[in-house]
Design a protein around this motif. Structure first.
Motif, PDB file in Angstrom:
ATOM      1  N   LEU A  43       0.814  -1.212   0.000  1.00  0.00           N
ATOM      2  CA  LEU A  43       0.000   0.000   0.000  1.00  0.00           C
ATOM      3  C   LEU A  43       0.852   1.268   0.000  1.00  0.00           C
ATOM      4  CD1 LEU A  43      -2.775  -0.987   2.582  1.00  0.00           C
ATOM      5  CD2 LEU A  43      -2.889  -1.065   0.077  1.00  0.00           C
ATOM      6  N   SER A  44       2.120   1.147   0.358  1.00  0.00           N
ATOM      7  CA  SER A  44       2.986   2.311   0.499  1.00  0.00           C
ATOM      8  C   SER A  44       4.184   2.204  -0.435  1.00  0.00           C
ATOM      9  CB  SER A  44       3.483   2.446   1.944  1.00  0.00           C
ATOM     10  OG  SER A  44       2.415   2.420   2.862  1.00  0.00           O
ATOM     11  N   LYS A  45       4.774   3.349  -0.741  1.00  0.00           N
ATOM     12  CA  LYS A  45       6.001   3.395  -1.521  1.00  0.00           C
ATOM     13  C   LYS A  45       6.788   4.630  -1.108  1.00  0.00           C
ATOM     14  CE  LYS A  45       4.128   6.062  -5.407  1.00  0.00           C
ATOM     15  NZ  LYS A  45       3.875   6.077  -6.871  1.00  0.00           N
ATOM     16  N   PHE A  46       8.073   4.645  -1.421  1.00  0.00           N
ATOM     17  CA  PHE A  46       8.871   5.834  -1.177  1.00  0.00           C
ATOM     18  C   PHE A  46       8.463   6.915  -2.164  1.00  0.00           C
ATOM     19  CE2 PHE A  46      11.651   2.454   0.491  1.00  0.00           C
ATOM     20  CZ  PHE A  46      11.849   2.949   1.771  1.00  0.00           C
ATOM     21  N   ASN A  47       8.237   8.115  -1.671  1.00  0.00           N
ATOM     22  CA  ASN A  47       7.839   9.227  -2.527  1.00  0.00           C
ATOM     23  C   ASN A  47       9.006   9.636  -3.427  1.00  0.00           C
ATOM     24  OD1 ASN A  47       7.368  12.213  -3.210  1.00  0.00           O
ATOM     25  ND2 ASN A  47       5.414  11.600  -2.318  1.00  0.00           N
ATOM     26  N   GLU A  48       8.746   9.765  -4.716  1.00  0.00           N
ATOM     27  CA  GLU A  48       9.797  10.062  -5.680  1.00  0.00           C
ATOM     28  C   GLU A  48      10.211  11.531  -5.665  1.00  0.00           C
ATOM     29  OE1 GLU A  48       8.316   8.778  -9.410  1.00  0.00           O
ATOM     30  OE2 GLU A  48       8.350   6.629  -8.905  1.00  0.00           O
ATOM     31  N   ASP A  49       9.376  12.397  -5.117  1.00  0.00           N
ATOM     32  CA  ASP A  49       9.639  13.836  -5.166  1.00  0.00           C
ATOM     33  C   ASP A  49      10.164  14.406  -3.857  1.00  0.00           C
ATOM     34  OD1 ASP A  49       8.670  14.001  -7.842  1.00  0.00           O
ATOM     35  OD2 ASP A  49       6.614  13.965  -7.046  1.00  0.00           O
ATOM     36  N   CYS A  50       9.947  13.684  -2.740  1.00  0.00           N
ATOM     37  CA  CYS A  50      10.342  14.228  -1.436  1.00  0.00           C
ATOM     38  C   CYS A  50      11.166  13.186  -0.677  1.00  0.00           C
ATOM     39  CB  CYS A  50       9.111  14.603  -0.604  1.00  0.00           C
ATOM     40  SG  CYS A  50       8.012  15.792  -1.398  1.00  0.00           S
ATOM     41  N   VAL A  51      12.210  13.621  -0.020  1.00  0.00           N
ATOM     42  CA  VAL A  51      13.024  12.710   0.777  1.00  0.00           C
ATOM     43  C   VAL A  51      12.342  12.446   2.112  1.00  0.00           C
ATOM     44  CG1 VAL A  51      15.159  13.467  -0.304  1.00  0.00           C
ATOM     45  CG2 VAL A  51      14.345  14.616   1.768  1.00  0.00           C
ATOM     46  N   ASN A  52      12.689  11.334   2.743  1.00  0.00           N
ATOM     47  CA  ASN A  52      12.132  10.953   4.049  1.00  0.00           C
ATOM     48  C   ASN A  52      10.612  10.952   4.038  1.00  0.00           C
ATOM     49  OD1 ASN A  52      14.814  11.021   4.913  1.00  0.00           O
ATOM     50  ND2 ASN A  52      14.625  13.140   5.600  1.00  0.00           N
ATOM     51  N   THR A  53      10.032  10.491   2.928  1.00  0.00           N
ATOM     52  CA  THR A  53       8.577  10.563   2.762  1.00  0.00           C
ATOM     53  C   THR A  53       8.040   9.283   2.146  1.00  0.00           C
ATOM     54  OG1 THR A  53       8.699  12.953   2.416  1.00  0.00           O
ATOM     55  CG2 THR A  53       6.671  11.873   1.744  1.00  0.00           C
ATOM     56  N   LEU A  54       6.911   8.819   2.681  1.00  0.00           N
ATOM     57  CA  LEU A  54       6.165   7.709   2.103  1.00  0.00           C
ATOM     58  C   LEU A  54       4.848   8.229   1.550  1.00  0.00           C
ATOM     59  CD1 LEU A  54       6.551   4.940   4.861  1.00  0.00           C
ATOM     60  CD2 LEU A  54       7.997   5.322   2.857  1.00  0.00           C
ATOM     61  N   SER A  55       4.340   7.557   0.528  1.00  0.00           N
ATOM     62  CA  SER A  55       3.036   7.931  -0.029  1.00  0.00           C
ATOM     63  C   SER A  55       2.328   6.672  -0.516  1.00  0.00           C
ATOM     64  CB  SER A  55       3.196   8.934  -1.174  1.00  0.00           C
ATOM     65  OG  SER A  55       4.040   8.412  -2.185  1.00  0.00           O
ATOM     66  N   GLU A  56       1.087   6.827  -1.010  1.00  0.00           N
ATOM     67  CA  GLU A  56       0.277   5.689  -1.415  1.00  0.00           C
ATOM     68  C   GLU A  56       0.814   5.049  -2.693  1.00  0.00           C
ATOM     69  OE1 GLU A  56      -0.884   8.981  -3.899  1.00  0.00           O
ATOM     70  OE2 GLU A  56      -0.712   8.817  -1.715  1.00  0.00           O
ATOM     71  N   ASN A  57       0.557   3.775  -2.832  1.00  0.00           N
ATOM     72  CA  ASN A  57       0.950   3.047  -4.031  1.00  0.00           C
ATOM     73  C   ASN A  57      -0.157   3.009  -5.066  1.00  0.00           C
ATOM     74  OD1 ASN A  57       3.033   1.710  -5.365  1.00  0.00           O
ATOM     75  ND2 ASN A  57       2.230  -0.307  -4.830  1.00  0.00           N
TER      76      ASN A  57
END
Length: 257
Positions: A43-57
């Motif tokens: 359900l989660s992935k590393f955010n491609e635009d922001c460091v130290n950030t997770l976002s939805e998959n």
């Protein structure tokens, strides 16, 4: 996790979670704020635009998401987690309330202060009374019709030191706690507590309350001392297939003499 009531669970479609240094937000180094790890639920992935950030998959409706985080080295200071959730195209929330939380490392000074917070010189013995007040008068909404199935399981817990807990909101339950919550069995929970005996003074056990004695009480005794001046106890109350968990933690610092 979306908010929950008896008949409704809140869903959300998108989210971001990031972590930053509380005192130095511009410092994004993992040595300062730690590192995220994906939990593996897809359900989660590393955010491609922001460091130290997770976002939805994906943007499918979700009720909760999980992640792991590795803390930075000692001396890094406090970190703040911030979240944003989008419920639908008209409702989104960010940062406020439970969507922002700060964590600080425990120092030796904190530990020393906690240990000295209780001024008892000797051990003390207490009697605990667990009283069942669950009835169709106190909780009329959706009270079960099968009264003979209502019950509280046996009570299980311990008097313990400050840096011990066998349950916490948002934490994964142990097999023993799961067995208590789902089946009302305290056997595994007691085994797990005995395995942590170096943190405990007394394991607390009391008989459960079954129909027609659900609204009576059960008692037990336990000991505390200056180091083990907290108690935590739990009991499941059930009605056929639907079980609930009652959990309590009490600080006895001010009542030991």
């Amino acid at each position: 996790m979306g908010s929950r009531s008896f008949d409704k669970i809140q869903h959300f479609r998108r989210f971001t979670i990031n972590v930053e240094s509380t005192n130095d937000p511009a410092n994004l180094s993992p040595q300062k704020v730690g590192t995220f790890q994906l939990f593996g639920d897809s359900l989660s992935k590393f955010n491609e635009d922001c460091v130290n950030t997770l976002s939805e998959n994906n943007d499918l409706p979700k009720t909760e998401i999980f992640f792991m985080w590795k803390a930075p080295p000692p001396g890094s200071g406090c970190v703040t987690f911030r979240a944003m959730v989008l419920e639908d195209e008209h409702h989104w929330y960010a940062d406020d309330g439970a969507l922002s939380k700060t964590f600080c490392e425990q120092t030796e000074r904190d530990v020393k202060f906690d240990a000295e917070d209780c001024c008892a010189c000797d051990e003390a013995k207490y009697t605990m009374i667990f009283e069942g007040i669950w009835s169709n008068r106190t909780h009329p909404k959706d009270f079960p019709f099968s009264l003979w199935l209502t019950h509280f399981s046996d009570v299980i817990g311990a008097s313990h030191e400050r840096n011990f807990s066998f349950w916490g909101e948002g934490q994964y339950a142990t097999e023993g706690f799961r067995s208590l919550a789902e089946w009302g069995s305290v056997r595994l929970m007691e085994t797990e507590l005995r395995a942590k005996s170096r943190y405990l003074r007394t394991i607390i056990k009391a008989a459960g309350l079954w129909y027609p004695n659900v609204n009576t009480n059960t008692t037990t005794t336990f000991k505390t001392d200056r180091r083990h001046n907290l108690i935590s106890v739990a009991s499941m109350f059930g009605k056929f297939f639907y079980n609930y968990l009652v959990y309590g933690k009490n600080n006895l610092n001010k009542t030991i003499y």
